[in-house]
Design a protein around this motif. Structure first.
Motif, PDB file in Angstrom:
ATOM      1  N   ARG A 232      -4.799  87.586 136.498  1.00 53.33           N
ATOM      2  CA  ARG A 232      -5.823  88.274 137.296  1.00 53.33           C
ATOM      3  C   ARG A 232      -5.191  89.038 138.455  1.00 53.33           C
ATOM      4  NH1 ARG A 232     -10.401  83.438 137.334  1.00 53.33           N
ATOM      5  NH2 ARG A 232     -11.492  84.128 135.440  1.00 53.33           N
ATOM      6  N   GLU A 233      -4.179  88.448 139.067  1.00 50.74           N
ATOM      7  CA  GLU A 233      -3.533  89.090 140.213  1.00 50.74           C
ATOM      8  C   GLU A 233      -2.774  90.352 139.805  1.00 50.74           C
ATOM      9  OE1 GLU A 233      -0.088  88.073 143.557  1.00 50.74           O
ATOM     10  OE2 GLU A 233      -0.989  86.458 142.371  1.00 50.74           O
ATOM     11  N   THR A 234      -2.114  90.297 138.653  1.00 50.59           N
ATOM     12  CA  THR A 234      -1.276  91.422 138.225  1.00 50.59           C
ATOM     13  C   THR A 234      -2.015  92.413 137.334  1.00 50.59           C
ATOM     14  OG1 THR A 234      -0.493  90.195 136.281  1.00 50.59           O
ATOM     15  CG2 THR A 234       0.805  89.995 138.317  1.00 50.59           C
ATOM     16  N   GLY A 235      -3.125  91.992 136.746  1.00 51.63           N
ATOM     17  CA  GLY A 235      -3.826  92.842 135.800  1.00 51.63           C
ATOM     18  C   GLY A 235      -3.154  92.913 134.441  1.00 51.63           C
ATOM     19  N   ALA A 236      -2.336  91.922 134.109  1.00 53.66           N
ATOM     20  CA  ALA A 236      -1.670  91.898 132.802  1.00 53.66           C
ATOM     21  C   ALA A 236      -2.718  92.012 131.700  1.00 53.66           C
ATOM     22  CB  ALA A 236      -0.864  90.625 132.640  1.00 53.66           C
ATOM     23  N   PRO A 237      -2.586  92.968 130.781  1.00 49.32           N
ATOM     24  CA  PRO A 237      -3.683  93.292 129.874  1.00 49.32           C
ATOM     25  C   PRO A 237      -3.728  92.524 128.562  1.00 49.32           C
ATOM     26  CG  PRO A 237      -1.961  94.934 129.651  1.00 49.32           C
ATOM     27  CD  PRO A 237      -1.499  93.978 130.721  1.00 49.32           C
ATOM     28  N   VAL A 238      -2.634  91.852 128.175  1.00 48.73           N
ATOM     29  CA  VAL A 238      -2.548  91.250 126.844  1.00 48.73           C
ATOM     30  C   VAL A 238      -1.804  89.928 126.942  1.00 48.73           C
ATOM     31  CG1 VAL A 238      -1.841  91.588 124.435  1.00 48.73           C
ATOM     32  CG2 VAL A 238      -2.368  93.579 125.862  1.00 48.73           C
ATOM     33  N   ILE A 239      -2.194  88.973 126.096  1.00 52.72           N
ATOM     34  CA  ILE A 239      -1.464  87.716 125.980  1.00 52.72           C
ATOM     35  C   ILE A 239      -1.204  87.441 124.497  1.00 52.72           C
ATOM     36  CG2 ILE A 239      -3.596  86.327 126.039  1.00 52.72           C
ATOM     37  CD1 ILE A 239      -1.953  84.114 127.418  1.00 52.72           C
ATOM     38  N   PHE A 240      -0.045  86.870 124.191  1.00 50.91           N
ATOM     39  CA  PHE A 240       0.363  86.568 122.824  1.00 50.91           C
ATOM     40  C   PHE A 240       0.650  85.072 122.692  1.00 50.91           C
ATOM     41  CE2 PHE A 240       1.799  90.790 124.069  1.00 50.91           C
ATOM     42  CZ  PHE A 240       1.407  91.593 123.013  1.00 50.91           C
ATOM     43  N   SER A 241       0.751  84.618 121.452  1.00 44.55           N
ATOM     44  CA  SER A 241       1.242  83.264 121.185  1.00 44.55           C
ATOM     45  C   SER A 241       2.326  83.348 120.123  1.00 44.55           C
ATOM     46  CB  SER A 241       0.105  82.341 120.731  1.00 44.55           C
ATOM     47  OG  SER A 241      -0.551  82.876 119.592  1.00 44.55           O
ATOM     48  N   GLU A 242       3.055  82.241 119.934  1.00 45.87           N
ATOM     49  CA  GLU A 242       4.170  82.233 118.995  1.00 45.87           C
ATOM     50  C   GLU A 242       3.772  81.546 117.692  1.00 45.87           C
ATOM     51  OE1 GLU A 242       4.886  80.884 122.456  1.00 45.87           O
ATOM     52  OE2 GLU A 242       4.759  83.061 122.669  1.00 45.87           O
ATOM     53  N   SER A 243       4.516  81.844 116.647  1.00 44.96           N
ATOM     54  CA  SER A 243       4.153  81.377 115.304  1.00 44.96           C
ATOM     55  C   SER A 243       4.243  79.869 115.148  1.00 44.96           C
ATOM     56  CB  SER A 243       5.064  82.042 114.266  1.00 44.96           C
ATOM     57  OG  SER A 243       6.420  81.663 114.451  1.00 44.96           O
ATOM     58  N   THR A 244       5.031  79.197 115.991  1.00 46.68           N
ATOM     59  CA  THR A 244       5.237  77.762 115.808  1.00 46.68           C
ATOM     60  C   THR A 244       4.356  76.910 116.713  1.00 46.68           C
ATOM     61  OG1 THR A 244       7.088  77.863 117.369  1.00 46.68           O
ATOM     62  CG2 THR A 244       7.619  78.056 115.013  1.00 46.68           C
ATOM     63  N   VAL A 245       3.416  77.539 117.450  1.00 49.00           N
ATOM     64  CA  VAL A 245       2.521  76.777 118.323  1.00 49.00           C
ATOM     65  C   VAL A 245       1.080  77.213 118.082  1.00 49.00           C
ATOM     66  CG1 VAL A 245       4.311  76.549 120.099  1.00 49.00           C
ATOM     67  CG2 VAL A 245       2.669  78.426 120.242  1.00 49.00           C
ATOM     68  N   SER A 246       0.151  76.426 118.594  1.00 52.80           N
ATOM     69  CA  SER A 246      -1.262  76.756 118.479  1.00 52.80           C
ATOM     70  C   SER A 246      -1.582  78.006 119.309  1.00 52.80           C
ATOM     71  CB  SER A 246      -2.114  75.589 118.967  1.00 52.80           C
ATOM     72  OG  SER A 246      -3.474  75.961 119.077  1.00 52.80           O
ATOM     73  N   ASP A 247      -2.479  78.835 118.781  1.00 51.22           N
ATOM     74  CA  ASP A 247      -2.908  80.025 119.531  1.00 51.22           C
ATOM     75  C   ASP A 247      -4.097  79.739 120.445  1.00 51.22           C
ATOM     76  OD1 ASP A 247      -4.953  79.687 117.717  1.00 51.22           O
ATOM     77  OD2 ASP A 247      -4.846  81.708 116.875  1.00 51.22           O
ATOM     78  N   ARG A 248      -4.608  78.509 120.430  1.00 50.89           N
ATOM     79  CA  ARG A 248      -5.827  78.205 121.187  1.00 50.89           C
ATOM     80  C   ARG A 248      -5.671  78.423 122.696  1.00 50.89           C
ATOM     81  NH1 ARG A 248      -6.119  74.140 117.272  1.00 50.89           N
ATOM     82  NH2 ARG A 248      -5.247  72.591 118.699  1.00 50.89           N
ATOM     83  N   PRO A 249      -4.590  77.928 123.337  1.00 49.21           N
ATOM     84  CA  PRO A 249      -4.479  78.169 124.784  1.00 49.21           C
ATOM     85  C   PRO A 249      -4.455  79.654 125.139  1.00 49.21           C
ATOM     86  CG  PRO A 249      -2.976  76.427 124.106  1.00 49.21           C
ATOM     87  CD  PRO A 249      -3.512  77.027 122.848  1.00 49.21           C
ATOM     88  N   ALA A 250      -3.712  80.457 124.368  1.00 53.39           N
ATOM     89  CA  ALA A 250      -3.621  81.887 124.660  1.00 53.39           C
ATOM     90  C   ALA A 250      -4.971  82.572 124.474  1.00 53.39           C
ATOM     91  CB  ALA A 250      -2.557  82.539 123.785  1.00 53.39           C
ATOM     92  N   ARG A 251      -5.674  82.221 123.409  1.00 50.94           N
ATOM     93  CA  ARG A 251      -6.998  82.816 123.176  1.00 50.94           C
ATOM     94  C   ARG A 251      -7.975  82.423 124.282  1.00 50.94           C
ATOM     95  NH1 ARG A 251      -7.975  85.270 118.348  1.00 50.94           N
ATOM     96  NH2 ARG A 251      -6.445  85.025 116.672  1.00 50.94           N
ATOM     97  N   SER A 252      -7.887  81.190 124.739  1.00 57.62           N
ATOM     98  CA  SER A 252      -8.769  80.739 125.815  1.00 57.62           C
ATOM     99  C   SER A 252      -8.504  81.511 127.097  1.00 57.62           C
ATOM    100  CB  SER A 252      -8.558  79.237 126.046  1.00 57.62           C
ATOM    101  OG  SER A 252      -9.302  78.786 127.157  1.00 57.62           O
ATOM    102  N   ILE A 253      -7.241  81.765 127.397  1.00 56.69           N
ATOM    103  CA  ILE A 253      -6.891  82.513 128.605  1.00 56.69           C
ATOM    104  C   ILE A 253      -7.343  83.963 128.471  1.00 56.69           C
ATOM    105  CG2 ILE A 253      -4.919  83.433 129.893  1.00 56.69           C
ATOM    106  CD1 ILE A 253      -3.565  80.718 129.447  1.00 56.69           C
ATOM    107  N   ALA A 254      -7.207  84.535 127.280  1.00 55.11           N
ATOM    108  CA  ALA A 254      -7.681  85.900 127.065  1.00 55.11           C
ATOM    109  C   ALA A 254      -9.177  86.002 127.349  1.00 55.11           C
ATOM    110  CB  ALA A 254      -7.371  86.344 125.639  1.00 55.11           C
ATOM    111  N   ALA A 255      -9.928  85.030 126.855  1.00 54.60           N
ATOM    112  CA  ALA A 255     -11.375  85.040 127.075  1.00 54.60           C
ATOM    113  C   ALA A 255     -11.716  84.878 128.547  1.00 54.60           C
ATOM    114  CB  ALA A 255     -12.030  83.933 126.253  1.00 54.60           C
ATOM    115  N   GLU A 256     -10.946  84.049 129.240  1.00 52.49           N
ATOM    116  CA  GLU A 256     -11.217  83.773 130.649  1.00 52.49           C
ATOM    117  C   GLU A 256     -10.888  84.961 131.546  1.00 52.49           C
ATOM    118  OE1 GLU A 256     -12.298  81.436 134.022  1.00 52.49           O
ATOM    119  OE2 GLU A 256     -12.602  81.078 131.875  1.00 52.49           O
ATOM    120  N   THR A 257      -9.844  85.688 131.215  1.00 51.59           N
ATOM    121  CA  THR A 257      -9.372  86.776 132.079  1.00 51.59           C
ATOM    122  C   THR A 257      -9.883  88.147 131.656  1.00 51.59           C
ATOM    123  OG1 THR A 257      -7.370  87.063 130.741  1.00 51.59           O
ATOM    124  CG2 THR A 257      -7.244  85.523 132.613  1.00 51.59           C
ATOM    125  N   GLY A 258     -10.429  88.252 130.440  1.00 52.36           N
ATOM    126  CA  GLY A 258     -10.819  89.552 129.926  1.00 52.36           C
ATOM    127  C   GLY A 258      -9.669  90.331 129.318  1.00 52.36           C
TER     128      GLY A 258
END
Length: 298
Positions: A232-258
């Motif tokens: 939110r502070e930096t305005g970073a526009p995109v978040i990714f996840s890696e193939s060997t871990v769950s994508d749930r945390p990254a997707r949750s953060i995307a939803a929370e930050t827009g």
């Protein structure tokens, strides 16, 4: 003298040869590098299978059997594959070469206050193969190790290594040019694991992440809150996840930050032959293109 190749159930069928250099590696990325350097002169096996989580891997008895006849073992080092020591130490008279030797390791950090992202400041980031200069050092170390284990074919290993380094540069160079052309407000690489420090440095991106190294307790409330605040502070526009871990945390953060969820990146492991990243060059290309396609999307 090179041991005769022993065909094991854990190995894929190889082209018949009178004698080859039998090489074992700690994980699939190094294995593919070694195959390109060794060519027809080497038989290469990865201890970890395609798609495996490399950090904290638990070797099976079959893994141990699979390297019993190795003439040479290649490991990454930098605290990535220390799990291999428990059985590599049992190999008598087999050279064990750390292919990251000679690179200038980056520390695991996420910001000026590394604790903001749960980073363990001071520890080396082990993912050196994600940078062009470091990858070329890996290849040189592999060629040197093979030449020492099989001096009769030293010239062939060197020639293969030089050609392979040119191919790596040919893949990563144009992608780096694309990254350096990104607008300043989109030069952020936000991921689950802090595995992209070398790539982010070469691409001129600011790296942020949820956790420093894949381990238990990924995506804790503190890690999630810290990254949400930073995005939110930096305005970073995109978040990714890696193939060997769950994508749930990254997707949750995307939803929370827009922010957008940019998809899956590959770093620690290659895929099966029919998957998206069967080779190291594919891993570099697919991961970099996934990042750039998302960051270039206005």
């Amino acid at each position: 003298m090179i041991r005769a190749l022993t065909v094991l159930m854990t190995l894929a069928p190889m082209t018949a040869q009178a004698e080859t250099l039998n090489v074992a590696t700690s994980f699939t990325v190094i294995a593919d590098m070694a195959r390109n350097v060794g060519g027809d002169l080497a038989s290469v096996q990865s201890i970890t299978p395609p798609g495996a989580e490399v950090h904290g891997y638990q070797p099976s008895p079959r893994d141990i059997i699979g390297i019993a006849e190795a003439d040479l073992v290649l490991v990454n080092g930098l605290n990535l594959d220390g799990w291999a020591n428990q059985f590599l130490d049992r190999l008598d008279d087999v050279p064990i070469v750390t292919v990251s030797d000679g690179i200038d390791p980056l520390p695991i950090t996420g910001s000026e206050d590394s604790s903001e992202y749960g980073a363990e400041g001071g520890q080396p980031n082990p993912h050196g193969w994600m940078a062009l200069t470091s990858a070329q050092i890996y290849v040189d170390n592999i060629a040197r190790a093979m030449a020492e284990a099989d001096p009769d074919n030293a010239d062939a290993y060197r020639a293969n290594a030089d050609a392979y380094k040119d191919r790596i540069a040919g893949v990563i160079g144009p992608l780096r040019d694309r990254a350096l052309a990104l607008p300043e407000d989109r030069r952020f690489l936000v991921t689950s694991e802090g595995a992209f420090s070398y790539l982010a440095r070469d691409f001129g991106l600011t790296e942020m992440f949820l956790w420093p190294i894949n381990a238990e307790g990924q995506g804790t409330p503190q890690q999630v809150r810290g990254l949400i605040d930073a995005m939110r502070e930096t305005g970073a526009p995109v978040i990714f996840s890696e193939s060997t871990v769950s994508d749930r945390p990254a997707r949750s953060i995307a939803a929370e930050t827009g922010a957008d969820y940019g998809g899956i990146l590959y770093v620690d492991s290659l895929s099966e032959a029919d998957g998206p990243v069967p080779t190291y060059l594919d891993l570099l290309r697919v991961t970099s293109e996934t990042i750039l396609d998302s960051l270039e999307d206005e």
